[in-house]
Scaffold this motif. Sequence first.
Motif, PDB file in Angstrom:
ATOM      1  N   ILE A 311      52.625  58.833  37.278  1.00 33.88           N
ATOM      2  CA  ILE A 311      52.904  58.623  38.705  1.00 33.88           C
ATOM      3  C   ILE A 311      51.613  58.789  39.511  1.00 33.88           C
ATOM      4  O   ILE A 311      51.331  58.000  40.424  1.00 33.88           O
ATOM      5  N   GLY A 312      50.826  59.803  39.155  1.00 33.46           N
ATOM      6  CA  GLY A 312      49.580  60.048  39.879  1.00 33.46           C
ATOM      7  C   GLY A 312      48.605  58.896  39.765  1.00 33.46           C
ATOM      8  O   GLY A 312      48.050  58.438  40.778  1.00 33.46           O
ATOM      9  N   TYR A 313      48.393  58.396  38.560  1.00 24.88           N
ATOM     10  CA  TYR A 313      47.451  57.283  38.389  1.00 24.88           C
ATOM     11  C   TYR A 313      48.034  55.964  38.884  1.00 24.88           C
ATOM     12  O   TYR A 313      47.298  55.078  39.313  1.00 24.88           O
ATOM     13  N   GLY A 314      49.358  55.837  38.851  1.00 23.34           N
ATOM     14  CA  GLY A 314      49.978  54.673  39.484  1.00 23.34           C
ATOM     15  C   GLY A 314      49.737  54.685  40.986  1.00 23.34           C
ATOM     16  O   GLY A 314      49.472  53.641  41.601  1.00 23.34           O
ATOM     17  N   ALA A 315      49.787  55.882  41.580  1.00 20.35           N
ATOM     18  CA  ALA A 315      49.504  56.022  43.015  1.00 20.35           C
ATOM     19  C   ALA A 315      48.047  55.693  43.322  1.00 20.35           C
ATOM     20  O   ALA A 315      47.737  55.069  44.346  1.00 20.35           O
ATOM     21  N   VAL A 316      47.143  56.100  42.431  1.00 25.58           N
ATOM     22  CA  VAL A 316      45.720  55.768  42.596  1.00 25.58           C
ATOM     23  C   VAL A 316      45.535  54.256  42.649  1.00 25.58           C
ATOM     24  O   VAL A 316      44.827  53.726  43.517  1.00 25.58           O
ATOM     25  N   LEU A 317      46.172  53.551  41.723  1.00 27.61           N
ATOM     26  CA  LEU A 317      46.059  52.090  41.688  1.00 27.61           C
ATOM     27  C   LEU A 317      46.668  51.456  42.932  1.00 27.61           C
ATOM     28  O   LEU A 317      46.088  50.536  43.528  1.00 27.61           O
ATOM     29  N   PHE A 318      47.832  51.958  43.358  1.00 26.77           N
ATOM     30  CA  PHE A 318      48.500  51.419  44.544  1.00 26.77           C
ATOM     31  C   PHE A 318      47.637  51.597  45.784  1.00 26.77           C
ATOM     32  O   PHE A 318      47.449  50.661  46.573  1.00 26.77           O
ATOM     33  N   VAL A 319      47.111  52.795  45.966  1.00 23.52           N
ATOM     34  CA  VAL A 319      46.288  53.069  47.144  1.00 23.52           C
ATOM     35  C   VAL A 319      45.023  52.223  47.124  1.00 23.52           C
ATOM     36  O   VAL A 319      44.631  51.650  48.152  1.00 23.52           O
ATOM     37  N   TRP A 320      44.392  52.104  45.954  1.00 18.40           N
ATOM     38  CA  TRP A 320      43.161  51.324  45.874  1.00 18.40           C
ATOM     39  C   TRP A 320      43.416  49.854  46.204  1.00 18.40           C
ATOM     40  O   TRP A 320      42.686  49.240  46.982  1.00 18.40           O
ATOM     41  N   LEU A 321      44.460  49.277  45.616  1.00 24.57           N
ATOM     42  CA  LEU A 321      44.748  47.857  45.832  1.00 24.57           C
ATOM     43  C   LEU A 321      45.133  47.557  47.277  1.00 24.57           C
ATOM     44  O   LEU A 321      44.871  46.464  47.781  1.00 24.57           O
ATOM     45  N   ASN A 322      45.737  48.524  47.943  1.00 28.26           N
ATOM     46  CA  ASN A 322      46.243  48.277  49.293  1.00 28.26           C
ATOM     47  C   ASN A 322      45.313  48.750  50.405  1.00 28.26           C
ATOM     48  O   ASN A 322      45.393  48.218  51.530  1.00 28.26           O
ATOM     49  N   TYR A 323      44.455  49.718  50.109  1.00 25.69           N
ATOM     50  CA  TYR A 323      43.667  50.294  51.200  1.00 25.69           C
ATOM     51  C   TYR A 323      42.161  50.323  50.966  1.00 25.69           C
ATOM     52  O   TYR A 323      41.416  50.593  51.911  1.00 25.69           O
ATOM     53  N   ALA A 324      41.701  50.074  49.760  1.00 28.91           N
ATOM     54  CA  ALA A 324      40.256  50.082  49.506  1.00 28.91           C
ATOM     55  C   ALA A 324      39.587  48.914  50.223  1.00 28.91           C
ATOM     56  O   ALA A 324      40.133  47.802  50.268  1.00 28.91           O
ATOM     57  N   VAL A 325      38.407  49.171  50.775  1.00 22.54           N
ATOM     58  CA  VAL A 325      37.690  48.143  51.536  1.00 22.54           C
ATOM     59  C   VAL A 325      37.377  46.926  50.678  1.00 22.54           C
ATOM     60  O   VAL A 325      37.498  45.783  51.134  1.00 22.54           O
ATOM     61  N   HIS A 326      37.001  47.163  49.412  1.00 24.49           N
ATOM     62  CA  HIS A 326      36.573  46.055  48.561  1.00 24.49           C
ATOM     63  C   HIS A 326      37.685  45.495  47.672  1.00 24.49           C
ATOM     64  O   HIS A 326      37.422  44.632  46.835  1.00 24.49           O
ATOM     65  N   ALA A 327      38.905  45.981  47.828  1.00 26.91           N
ATOM     66  CA  ALA A 327      40.006  45.473  46.999  1.00 26.91           C
ATOM     67  C   ALA A 327      40.242  43.990  47.206  1.00 26.91           C
ATOM     68  O   ALA A 327      40.773  43.305  46.326  1.00 26.91           O
ATOM     69  N   GLN A 328      39.815  43.475  48.354  1.00 22.04           N
ATOM     70  CA  GLN A 328      40.000  42.047  48.654  1.00 22.04           C
ATOM     71  C   GLN A 328      39.299  41.160  47.622  1.00 22.04           C
ATOM     72  O   GLN A 328      39.700  40.008  47.415  1.00 22.04           O
ATOM     73  N   TYR A 329      38.260  41.690  46.965  1.00 20.58           N
ATOM     74  CA  TYR A 329      37.538  40.893  45.971  1.00 20.58           C
ATOM     75  C   TYR A 329      38.262  40.848  44.630  1.00 20.58           C
ATOM     76  O   TYR A 329      37.864  40.105  43.741  1.00 20.58           O
ATOM     77  N   TRP A 330      39.285  41.655  44.480  1.00 18.72           N
ATOM     78  CA  TRP A 330      40.088  41.654  43.254  1.00 18.72           C
ATOM     79  C   TRP A 330      41.442  40.951  43.459  1.00 18.72           C
ATOM     80  O   TRP A 330      42.145  40.696  42.491  1.00 18.72           O
ATOM     81  N   LEU A 331      41.784  40.683  44.700  1.00 15.26           N
ATOM     82  CA  LEU A 331      43.101  40.119  45.015  1.00 15.26           C
ATOM     83  C   LEU A 331      42.976  38.743  45.662  1.00 15.26           C
ATOM     84  O   LEU A 331      42.128  38.548  46.524  1.00 15.26           O
ATOM     85  N   PRO A 332      43.828  37.806  45.299  1.00 11.07           N
ATOM     86  CA  PRO A 332      44.774  37.916  44.178  1.00 11.07           C
ATOM     87  C   PRO A 332      44.050  37.776  42.844  1.00 11.07           C
ATOM     88  O   PRO A 332      43.011  37.126  42.775  1.00 11.07           O
ATOM     89  N   TYR A 333      44.597  38.386  41.815  1.00 13.11           N
ATOM     90  CA  TYR A 333      43.986  38.220  40.500  1.00 13.11           C
ATOM     91  C   TYR A 333      44.137  36.762  40.071  1.00 13.11           C
ATOM     92  O   TYR A 333      45.224  36.187  40.140  1.00 13.11           O
ATOM     93  N   GLN A 334      43.032  36.184  39.622  1.00 14.06           N
ATOM     94  CA  GLN A 334      43.048  34.782  39.150  1.00 14.06           C
ATOM     95  C   GLN A 334      42.391  34.714  37.791  1.00 14.06           C
ATOM     96  O   GLN A 334      41.419  35.421  37.526  1.00 14.06           O
ATOM     97  N   ASN A 335      42.925  33.844  36.945  1.00 17.45           N
ATOM     98  CA  ASN A 335      42.402  33.662  35.602  1.00 17.45           C
ATOM     99  C   ASN A 335      42.102  32.182  35.381  1.00 17.45           C
ATOM    100  O   ASN A 335      42.941  31.332  35.697  1.00 17.45           O
ATOM    101  N   VAL A 336      40.924  31.886  34.874  1.00 21.37           N
ATOM    102  CA  VAL A 336      40.487  30.486  34.752  1.00 21.37           C
ATOM    103  C   VAL A 336      41.400  29.697  33.808  1.00 21.37           C
ATOM    104  O   VAL A 336      41.505  28.473  33.922  1.00 21.37           O
ATOM    105  N   LEU A 337      42.087  30.363  32.891  1.00 28.74           N
ATOM    106  CA  LEU A 337      43.002  29.676  31.990  1.00 28.74           C
ATOM    107  C   LEU A 337      44.183  29.069  32.702  1.00 28.74           C
ATOM    108  O   LEU A 337      44.838  28.146  32.207  1.00 28.74           O
ATOM    109  N   PHE A 338      44.475  29.594  33.918  1.00 24.80           N
ATOM    110  CA  PHE A 338      45.626  29.110  34.659  1.00 24.80           C
ATOM    111  C   PHE A 338      45.230  28.407  35.958  1.00 24.80           C
ATOM    112  O   PHE A 338      46.077  28.096  36.780  1.00 24.80           O
ATOM    113  N   GLU A 339      43.919  28.174  36.119  1.00 27.41           N
ATOM    114  CA  GLU A 339      43.468  27.493  37.341  1.00 27.41           C
ATOM    115  C   GLU A 339      43.382  25.985  37.070  1.00 27.41           C
ATOM    116  O   GLU A 339      42.917  25.580  36.025  1.00 27.41           O
TER     117      GLU A 339
END
Length: 339
Positions: A311-339
């Motif tokens: 739960i603790g590390y799930g919360a870390v991931l949730f907070v990072w993806l939603n509130y980290a300044v640079h999370a925008q560079y990871w979202l949305p996740y894209q994979n060249v195999l499906f582009e």
Amino acid sequence: MYSIPAVAALLVVPGKKSAGWLPWLLLGLFFTICIGFRFHVGGDWNNYLPHYYREIGAAFTDPINGDLGYVLLNRLMAHLHWGIYGVNTVCGLIFITGLITFCRAQYRAWLAFAVAVPYIVIVVAMGYTRQGVALGLIFWALSHLEEGKFFHYAGFVAVAALFHRTAVVMIPLGMFLYQKGWLFRAVAVALIGYALWDALMAPSLERLWTTYVEQKMFSQGAAIRIAMNFAAAVLLLIHWQQWKKIYPNALLWLWMAWVAMACVFFVNFAPTVVDRLGLYLTPLQVAVFARLPHLTRRRQDPAITVRYILIGYGAVLFVWLNYAVHAQYWLPYQNVLFE
């Protein structure tokens, strides 16, 4: 990416070899594809492209400008016309192999891997490619060090330094094994460390000092990441008496804990330096939290401790993806195999 090892940590009976190799091979393949074939994912995505383009048409005998291992890998991929995805896939494979090797040495291997996913895998391996490779090799090296294999450890650290020269800072950790042969290891560490420092760090030391210290390059979220290492260090110290009775070569983890705690006092002086060097201390989190259910088993059901950690590390991931300044560079996740 997080749910796979998290669910396995809840369902799989713990034990070093309980799951066999097949699930880990499939897990390694999945994560290697996620890391290697990511498309415009990671804060340094555009910074790494010139590394590859610069090697197009270069001969293997041409001068090396940068980290030797990473430059040669880009040069090879350019000759094979595999592109940046070839580079990232090889880097991802090295990283995941090292991480899985380390995790499988833990009693709760799936929990160890789950702890690594939110920051070590998603942020580091999918963001800081060169340091991600180095960290994967450090995980591999630590697996050998816990078995008392000093020269295996030194060899892996040396290779890690070819991908990111800062990995040389991990060489001194090799001294802190069992007391027998301490003087010999100290001399070996001094010689190996000096050779790597002179060859890799010394030529660019002035530039690194100017960039990271004098110009006070800022690293967003450094304090939080240092705090995560600090929390693991505190837990290790609390349970130190049990830890040293159960786990071989416990002293090396104690020293990592002390360094992790010392980082707290230097993070304001040079946040990016401490943050980047602190990446090599993140195996402390994996080791401590993977072993915590066993260390606290007399006071609390290990299954409950596992749930709290997930739960603790799930919360870390949730907070990072939603509130980290640079999370925008990871979202949305894209994979060249499906582009």
